[in-house]
Design an enzyme around this catalytic site. Structure first.
Site, PDB file in Angstrom:
ATOM      1  N   ASP A  95      28.667  29.371  64.531  1.00 20.19           N
ATOM      2  CA  ASP A  95      28.952  29.657  63.123  1.00 20.19           C
ATOM      3  C   ASP A  95      29.391  31.125  63.070  1.00 20.19           C
ATOM      4  OD1 ASP A  95      28.942  30.380  60.507  1.00 20.19           O
ATOM      5  OD2 ASP A  95      27.074  29.329  60.005  1.00 20.19           O
ATOM      6  N   PHE A  96      30.673  31.344  62.814  1.00 22.12           N
ATOM      7  CA  PHE A  96      31.236  32.691  62.953  1.00 22.12           C
ATOM      8  C   PHE A  96      30.584  33.727  62.047  1.00 22.12           C
ATOM      9  CE2 PHE A  96      35.441  30.379  64.099  1.00 22.12           C
ATOM     10  CZ  PHE A  96      34.933  30.093  65.366  1.00 22.12           C
ATOM     11  N   LYS A 151      49.302  35.307  60.311  1.00 19.88           N
ATOM     12  CA  LYS A 151      49.604  35.413  58.897  1.00 19.88           C
ATOM     13  C   LYS A 151      48.860  34.302  58.152  1.00 19.88           C
ATOM     14  CE  LYS A 151      52.837  32.987  56.942  1.00 19.88           C
ATOM     15  NZ  LYS A 151      52.876  31.522  56.995  1.00 19.88           N
ATOM     16  N   LYS A 185      60.490  33.297  68.326  1.00 22.71           N
ATOM     17  CA  LYS A 185      61.570  32.318  68.566  1.00 22.71           C
ATOM     18  C   LYS A 185      62.667  32.990  69.377  1.00 22.71           C
ATOM     19  CE  LYS A 185      60.792  29.725  64.284  1.00 22.71           C
ATOM     20  NZ  LYS A 185      60.504  28.344  64.586  1.00 22.71           N
ATOM     21  N   ASP A 238      54.207  32.522  51.459  1.00 20.34           N
ATOM     22  CA  ASP A 238      54.102  31.761  52.705  1.00 20.34           C
ATOM     23  C   ASP A 238      55.280  32.026  53.648  1.00 20.34           C
ATOM     24  OD1 ASP A 238      52.821  29.720  54.335  1.00 20.34           O
ATOM     25  OD2 ASP A 238      54.469  28.390  53.797  1.00 20.34           O
ATOM     26  N   HIS A 243      58.353  35.740  57.320  1.00 21.54           N
ATOM     27  CA  HIS A 243      59.488  35.282  58.133  1.00 21.54           C
ATOM     28  C   HIS A 243      60.848  35.785  57.618  1.00 21.54           C
ATOM     29  CE1 HIS A 243      56.321  32.927  59.722  1.00 21.54           C
ATOM     30  NE2 HIS A 243      56.430  31.886  58.930  1.00 21.54           N
ATOM     31  N   LYS A 348      66.106  20.609  58.149  1.00 21.55           N
ATOM     32  CA  LYS A 348      65.476  21.818  58.676  1.00 21.55           C
ATOM     33  C   LYS A 348      66.600  22.686  59.210  1.00 21.55           C
ATOM     34  CE  LYS A 348      61.876  23.447  61.817  1.00 21.55           C
ATOM     35  NZ  LYS A 348      61.037  24.140  60.858  1.00 21.55           N
TER      36      LYS A 348
HETATM   37  C1  BG6 Z   1      54.625  28.757  58.561  1.00 21.43           C
HETATM   38  C2  BG6 Z   1      54.433  28.360  57.133  1.00 21.43           C
HETATM   39  O1  BG6 Z   1      54.387  30.128  58.725  1.00 21.43           O
HETATM   40  O2  BG6 Z   1      55.975  28.479  58.964  1.00 21.43           O
HETATM   41  C3  BG6 Z   1      54.761  26.888  56.945  1.00 21.43           C
HETATM   42  O3  BG6 Z   1      53.077  28.589  56.764  1.00 21.43           O
HETATM   43  C4  BG6 Z   1      56.148  26.582  57.457  1.00 21.43           C
HETATM   44  O4  BG6 Z   1      54.670  26.530  55.563  1.00 21.43           O
HETATM   45  C5  BG6 Z   1      56.309  27.104  58.883  1.00 21.43           C
HETATM   46  O5  BG6 Z   1      56.316  25.172  57.427  1.00 21.43           O
HETATM   47  C6  BG6 Z   1      57.751  26.965  59.341  1.00 21.43           C
HETATM   48  O6  BG6 Z   1      57.835  27.312  60.706  1.00 21.43           O
HETATM   49  P1  BG6 Z   1      58.964  26.702  61.656  1.00 21.43           P
HETATM   50  O7  BG6 Z   1      58.726  27.361  62.974  1.00 21.43           O
HETATM   51  O8  BG6 Z   1      58.754  25.219  61.682  1.00 21.43           O
HETATM   52  O9  BG6 Z   1      60.277  27.071  61.024  1.00 21.43           O
END
Ligand code: BG6
Length: 495
Positions: A95-96, A151, A185, A238, A243, A348
């Site tokens: 338990d942290f 994050k 990446k 998010d 990113h 995507k």
């Molecule tokens: C994460 C987000 O940091 O990156 C997610 O919390 C998102 O919501 C994801 O789906 C996307 O990452 P990737 O590598 O699939 O483009």
């Protein structure tokens, strides 16, 4: 120079907090396995998995074996290699929040000879402080310890400062590895090579030659059962705060004097400091928030955000955001950066499009004037590659001097067939093991990014405007098209 040669790294052990969680099982175990398979983990590099759930090392190994089976490709999944990798794993239930049980870690460390220790906090940020304090009390943190955190670092500037202060109590900045997995990446790192190894581009990389830049990070998935987390964050926190802003920094930064972590990060921070806040009037025109409604993605009918499991009907969270950013410095004066990111978009796609200015004097047919500029399209995922759109004469006796736009293309997977593209986490873990911080986010980067994002959030909260609906499977609300059309432009795929 901070780079260590690849064979000059130390014997490392890894303590992984949150070892049964989704990140650990989906990303970290496969990444560690790949490093093992590539012979990059030294003998004696042991991994201790920690989580609240009761369980034995054997059960943990079984769980990890199942995850490896699920998340590795068939070609990568090799029974003998898996068996030897599993031998590196030990499990402890803990338990942290409570001191009891932590001595299990120190005993394990004493029995696992090592030169450096990696603590990976794959947990909510609220646990960083108790974990660090308990480890510190037991004397488990030394100068040879590196800590890796994920994050989101907070949900605004204030909370990120608190988290960073808590980490700073026990670790120096050179010991803290803040992950933004986009930096791991392969194609994102390629931005540095593309810009600074090719004088062709660097000489054109400024407001004299570039009219505008587009950054798109689109996802076809929805929120994947993460409503509880996502609804508190939204797409801006998010995806944009980390990113997209990191991509913007890599595109906009000045050349660093060398490739050391701090030279690169210093340049990124300069961009962040120069990011102009949007005024209330600009926000009304140049900031769009959207939320997906029921629609069709990949041929399937998918529910809207408010119909997802666990949804709260009073939510005002956005799943799409588009905006125009400007960087107030010499290089980028007057060059807009149009950015957009969303869930449940048609595909995507992470892509950067650099639009160059047209030639100073136009000689060809007036009706083709709108296509007469070069574009550099940098495709980060999927189908990683670079394509430079150039204008040539259309072929045929009847074509006169009609122009045609076509690509000079470099598709990485076709051109470099033999090499496997490593997952971001493999690269990042490997850099932590070697002690290279250039792919990790420094404290000031996180904090400047939050300051800019906080102003956007304050602005739209004050406006009381709700996110606009868009059907799942579309490119976001119509106002995202108006945003760029207002400046006489269009998003690249709308051509
Ligand atoms: C994460 C987000 O940091 O990156 C997610 O919390 C998102 O919501 C994801 O789906 C996307 O990452 P990737 O590598 O699939 O483009």
């Amino acid at each position: 120079m901070v780079f260590m040669s690849d064979d000059n790294f130390q014997k490392t052990v890894v303590v992984l907090f949150g070892a049964l969680g989704d990140l650990a099982q989906r990303k970290l175990m496969p990444a560690l396995y790949q490093l093992h398979k590539a012979g990059l983990l030294k003998e004696g590099c042991q991994i201790l998995g920690l989580s609240r759930e009761a369980g034995s090392t054997e059960q943990f190994q079984e769980k990890c074996a199942a995850s490896l089976k699920r998340f590795l490709s068939k070609a990568d999944h090799q029974a003998e290699v898996i068996a030897s990798f599993l031998q590196r794993l030990t499990y402890l239930s803990l338990d942290f929040n409570h001191a009891e049980g932590y001595e299990g870690i120190t005993k394990w460390l004493a029995a696992s000879p090592h030169e450096s220790l990696i603590l990976y906090y794959a947990t909510p940020a609220s646990l960083y402080a108790p974990i660090s304090t308990h480890l510190h009390t037991l004397g488990a943190i030394s100068k040879r310890t590196r800590v890796v955190v994920e994050k989101p670092i907070g949900h605004d500037h204030q909370s990120s400062t608190l988290i960073n202060d808590q980490l700073a109590k026990h670790f120096t900045e050179s010991q803290i590895y803040r992950i933004d997995h986009y930096l791991g990446k392969e194609t994102v790192q390629n931005l540095i090579a593309l810009r600074f190894a090719n004088s062709l581009f660097e000489s054109q990389w400024n407001h004299n030659h570039i009219s505008h830049v587009e950054i798109t990070v689109a996802e076809a998935v929805g929120i994947e059962g993460r409503w509880g987390y996502f609804d508190k964050a939204g797409q801006l926190r998010d995806m944009v705060q980390n990113h997209l802003i990191q991509l913007l920094c890599l595109i906009a930064m000045d050349p660093p004097s060398d490739l050391s972590a701090d030279s690169i990060r210093d340049e990124k921070v300069k961009v962040l400091k120069a990011l102009k806040p949007l005024s209330a009037e600009q926000m009304a025109m140049y900031l769009v928030r959207g939320r997906y409604a029921k629609g069709i993605c990949d041929g399937q009918v998918v529910p809207g955000y408010l119909e997802e499991e666990g949804a709260n009907q009073d939510s005002s969270t956005e799943t799409f955001v588009a905006f125009k950013a400007e960087i107030a410095n010499w290089r980028w004066a007057g060059v807009p950066f149009y950015m957009r990111t969303g869930k449940r978009l048609p595909e995507k796609l992470s892509q950067i499009v650099i639009h160059f200015k047209p030639a100073a004097h136009y000689l060809f047919d007036q009706d083709q004037k709108h296509i007469a500029h070069n574009k550099l399209i940098i495709r980060l995922q999927p189908d990683e590659g670079i394509s430079l759109q150039v204008l040539t004469k259309d072929q045929g006796l009847d074509k006169g001097m009609r122009l045609r736009q076509g690509p000079l293309s470099l598709n990485f997977s076709e051109t470099y067939k033999a090499s496997r593209v490593s997952d971001a986490y493999e690269r990042l873990l490997w850099e932590v093991i070697k002690g290279n911080q250039y792919l990790f986010v420094r404290r000031d980067e996180v904090e400047y990014a939050w300051r800019w994002v906080d102003k956007l959030i304050d602005g739209w909260e004050a406006s009381g405007i709700m996110p606009k609906k868009y059907p799942a499977g579309s490119w976001g609300p119509a106002s995202a098209i108006t945003l760029i059309a207002r400046d006489g432009r269009y998003w690249h795929e709308d051509v």
